[in-house]
Design a protein around this motif. Structure first.
Motif, PDB file in Angstrom:
ATOM      1  N   ARG A 167       0.644  -1.395   0.085  1.00 56.62           N
ATOM      2  CA  ARG A 167      -0.433   0.381  -0.097  1.00 56.62           C
ATOM      3  C   ARG A 167       0.625   1.913  -0.219  1.00 56.62           C
ATOM      4  N   GLU A 168       2.084   1.214   1.335  1.00 53.04           N
ATOM      5  CA  GLU A 168       2.490   2.523   0.411  1.00 53.04           C
ATOM      6  C   GLU A 168       3.605   2.647  -0.734  1.00 53.04           C
ATOM      7  N   LEU A 169       3.701   1.590  -0.837  1.00 50.90           N
ATOM      8  CA  LEU A 169       4.223   1.341  -2.644  1.00 50.90           C
ATOM      9  C   LEU A 169       3.503   2.159  -3.356  1.00 50.90           C
ATOM     10  N   ALA A 170       2.286   1.958  -3.814  1.00 56.08           N
ATOM     11  CA  ALA A 170       0.906   2.272  -4.991  1.00 56.08           C
ATOM     12  C   ALA A 170       0.646   3.760  -4.149  1.00 56.08           C
ATOM     13  N   GLU A 171       1.231   4.518  -2.792  1.00 59.31           N
ATOM     14  CA  GLU A 171       0.763   5.413  -2.393  1.00 59.31           C
ATOM     15  C   GLU A 171       1.798   6.261  -2.929  1.00 59.31           C
ATOM     16  N   LEU A 172       3.496   6.094  -3.248  1.00 56.99           N
ATOM     17  CA  LEU A 172       4.374   6.893  -3.541  1.00 56.99           C
ATOM     18  C   LEU A 172       4.546   6.978  -4.418  1.00 56.99           C
ATOM     19  N   ALA A 173       3.842   5.723  -5.728  1.00 60.65           N
ATOM     20  CA  ALA A 173       3.119   5.942  -6.845  1.00 60.65           C
ATOM     21  C   ALA A 173       2.698   7.102  -7.555  1.00 60.65           C
ATOM     22  N   GLU A 174       1.256   7.222  -5.863  1.00 55.90           N
ATOM     23  CA  GLU A 174       0.318   8.306  -7.068  1.00 55.90           C
ATOM     24  C   GLU A 174       1.407   9.408  -6.679  1.00 55.90           C
ATOM     25  N   ARG A 248      12.134   6.199  -1.311  1.00 60.40           N
ATOM     26  CA  ARG A 248      11.965   5.452  -1.149  1.00 60.40           C
ATOM     27  C   ARG A 248      11.042   4.568  -2.044  1.00 60.40           C
ATOM     28  N   SER A 249      10.725   4.998  -2.833  1.00 58.34           N
ATOM     29  CA  SER A 249      10.175   3.650  -3.375  1.00 58.34           C
ATOM     30  C   SER A 249      11.280   2.315  -4.300  1.00 58.34           C
ATOM     31  N   GLN A 250      11.946   2.664  -3.600  1.00 57.62           N
ATOM     32  CA  GLN A 250      13.015   1.367  -4.131  1.00 57.62           C
ATOM     33  C   GLN A 250      13.179   0.746  -2.541  1.00 57.62           C
ATOM     34  N   LEU A 254       9.059  -6.472   2.376  1.00 57.40           N
ATOM     35  CA  LEU A 254       9.095  -7.574   2.771  1.00 57.40           C
ATOM     36  C   LEU A 254       8.524  -8.700   1.979  1.00 57.40           C
ATOM     37  N   SER A 255       7.286  -8.735   1.555  1.00 55.81           N
ATOM     38  CA  SER A 255       6.656  -9.120   1.240  1.00 55.81           C
ATOM     39  C   SER A 255       6.930  -9.741  -0.113  1.00 55.81           C
ATOM     40  N   ALA A 256       7.878  -8.298  -1.147  1.00 58.75           N
ATOM     41  CA  ALA A 256       7.246  -8.330  -2.492  1.00 58.75           C
ATOM     42  C   ALA A 256       8.826  -9.374  -2.893  1.00 58.75           C
ATOM     43  N   PRO A 257       7.885 -10.345  -4.089  1.00 51.00           N
ATOM     44  CA  PRO A 257       9.192 -11.355  -4.718  1.00 51.00           C
ATOM     45  C   PRO A 257      10.308 -10.161  -5.709  1.00 51.00           C
ATOM     46  N   GLY A 296       6.437   0.326 -12.237  1.00 43.82           N
ATOM     47  CA  GLY A 296       6.517  -1.348 -13.312  1.00 43.82           C
ATOM     48  C   GLY A 296       7.659  -2.082 -12.077  1.00 43.82           C
ATOM     49  N   ALA A 297       7.943  -3.042 -12.409  1.00 44.68           N
ATOM     50  CA  ALA A 297       9.436  -4.220 -12.451  1.00 44.68           C
ATOM     51  C   ALA A 297       9.084  -3.796 -10.405  1.00 44.68           C
ATOM     52  N   ASP A 298       8.134  -3.712  -9.760  1.00 42.16           N
ATOM     53  CA  ASP A 298       7.336  -3.662  -8.377  1.00 42.16           C
ATOM     54  C   ASP A 298       8.395  -2.895  -7.826  1.00 42.16           C
ATOM     55  N   GLY A 299       7.970  -1.562  -8.505  1.00 43.53           N
ATOM     56  CA  GLY A 299       8.401  -0.514  -7.459  1.00 43.53           C
ATOM     57  C   GLY A 299       9.777   0.562  -7.678  1.00 43.53           C
ATOM     58  N   TRP A 300      10.565  -0.379  -8.563  1.00 39.67           N
ATOM     59  CA  TRP A 300      11.827  -0.412  -8.739  1.00 39.67           C
ATOM     60  C   TRP A 300      11.916   0.254  -9.631  1.00 39.67           C
ATOM     61  N   ALA A 301      10.865   0.860 -10.047  1.00 35.05           N
ATOM     62  CA  ALA A 301      11.197   1.796 -11.559  1.00 35.05           C
ATOM     63  C   ALA A 301      12.119   3.276 -10.636  1.00 35.05           C
TER      64      ALA A 301
END
Length: 301
Positions: A167-174, A248-250, A254-257, A296-301
């Motif tokens: 959720r935090e990652l999605a908020e950062l992307a937004e 911060r998005s990088q 913990l739960s992401a592959p 993209g790339a599970d937050g590694w963009a």
């Protein structure tokens, strides 16, 4: 005393004690108790017969102009701590003149690559032993990482790597999209095509890192590319905020592959595609690429 004063005048300043001449470096944090004799402070005489204690080891600790290494610079040994994940044997060599900056860079790399694991606690003294430095620059670097939201302080223990949730990652992307998409569209309308061509080497650097599967280097080159693009807007505040959000998005989830190699390669290819769209002033493609790139790339963009 007169000989010591003459030596100080010849060298242009007061004596600074960081080690004993003739015996190599010594630990200045391990001083004798107050009131100790010259022999207790300096050891047995090793100079010429009759040499004074000042000539053998410099002036007393409480003499004017003497600078002592502070006690907090010594990293105390810790026990029962999570094993350090850094590869390689022995301390990492770090040049003294830029210790904190080098330690900060190394810790950021360890965070991005997952070597510092989310949820685990690491102490400054133990990390300092690993890097071959005192705990002080490690602690300062960790405090900076705490400001960036990568770690949190655990009193009397050290620093815990923050657990980032999806959720935090999605908020950062937004938030990144709200800031960067309008800027990219404005730049597409106003920046000459030749300026975008100058950013090709940065896009190629991300592609090379992705091809090697080097996630830590990819993260660095990706931020460098985005900074270079946004720098064309001429707004330093925008650049600082966008770079902080990007970093911060990088931090690892913990739960992401772990991002797949193909995901990194595809993500890197979007940089070149974005430059093409910016040069062609293709606004719909620019907006679509930027929004997709952030997720993209599970937050590694």
């Amino acid at each position: 005393m007169e000989q010591g004063a003459a030596r100080e005048r010849a060298t242009g300043g007061p004596s600074v004690r960081f080690g004993d001449p003739g015996n190599g470096p010594r630990d200045d944090t391990r001083e004798a108790a107050p009131g100790a004799s010259p022999r207790e402070r300096c050891g047995p005489p090793d100079g010429a017969p009759g040499a004074s204690s000042r000539e053998r080891c410099g002036p007393p600790d409480d003499a004017p102009g003497v600078v002592r290494v502070p006690e907090q610079a010594r990293g105390e040994h810790t026990h029962a701590e999570t094993p350090l994940p850094f590869p390689g044997d022995g301390p990492r060599a770090v040049r003294r003149h830029s210790v904190r900056g080098q330690i900060l860079d190394a810790l950021r790399t360890a965070l991005v690559s997952g070597e510092l694991r989310p949820g685990e606690v690491y102490s400054a003294p133990a990390l300092g032993e690993r890097f071959g430095v005192s705990a002080t620059p490690v602690r300062e670097a960790m405090q900076r990482l705490a400001v960036e939201g990568a770690v949190e302080v655990v009193p009397n223990r050290g620093f815990r790597v923050v657990v980032r949730t999806p959720r935090e990652l999605a908020e950062l992307a937004e938030v990144r999209a709200l800031i960067e998409v309008p800027v990219m569209l404005r730049l597409a309308r106003t920046v000459p095509a030749a300026r975008w061509a100058g950013l090709r080497p940065l896009a190629e650097a991300t592609g090379a890192a992705a091809a090697r599967g080097d996630r830590a280097h990819y993260a660095e080159t990706d931020r460098a590319f985005h900074r270079a693009v946004l720098a064309l807007a001429g707004n330093e505040q925008l650049l600082a905020i966008a770079d902080d959000l990007h970093r911060r998005s990088q931090w690892p989830l913990l739960s992401a592959p772990v991002p797949r190699h193909a995901d990194l390669v595809a993500d890197a290819a979007e940089h070149s595609a974005l430059l093409d769209a910016l040069a062609a002033q293709d606004l719909p493609v620019v907006e679509a690429l930027v929004r997709e790139h952030f997720t993209g790339a599970d937050g590694w963009a």
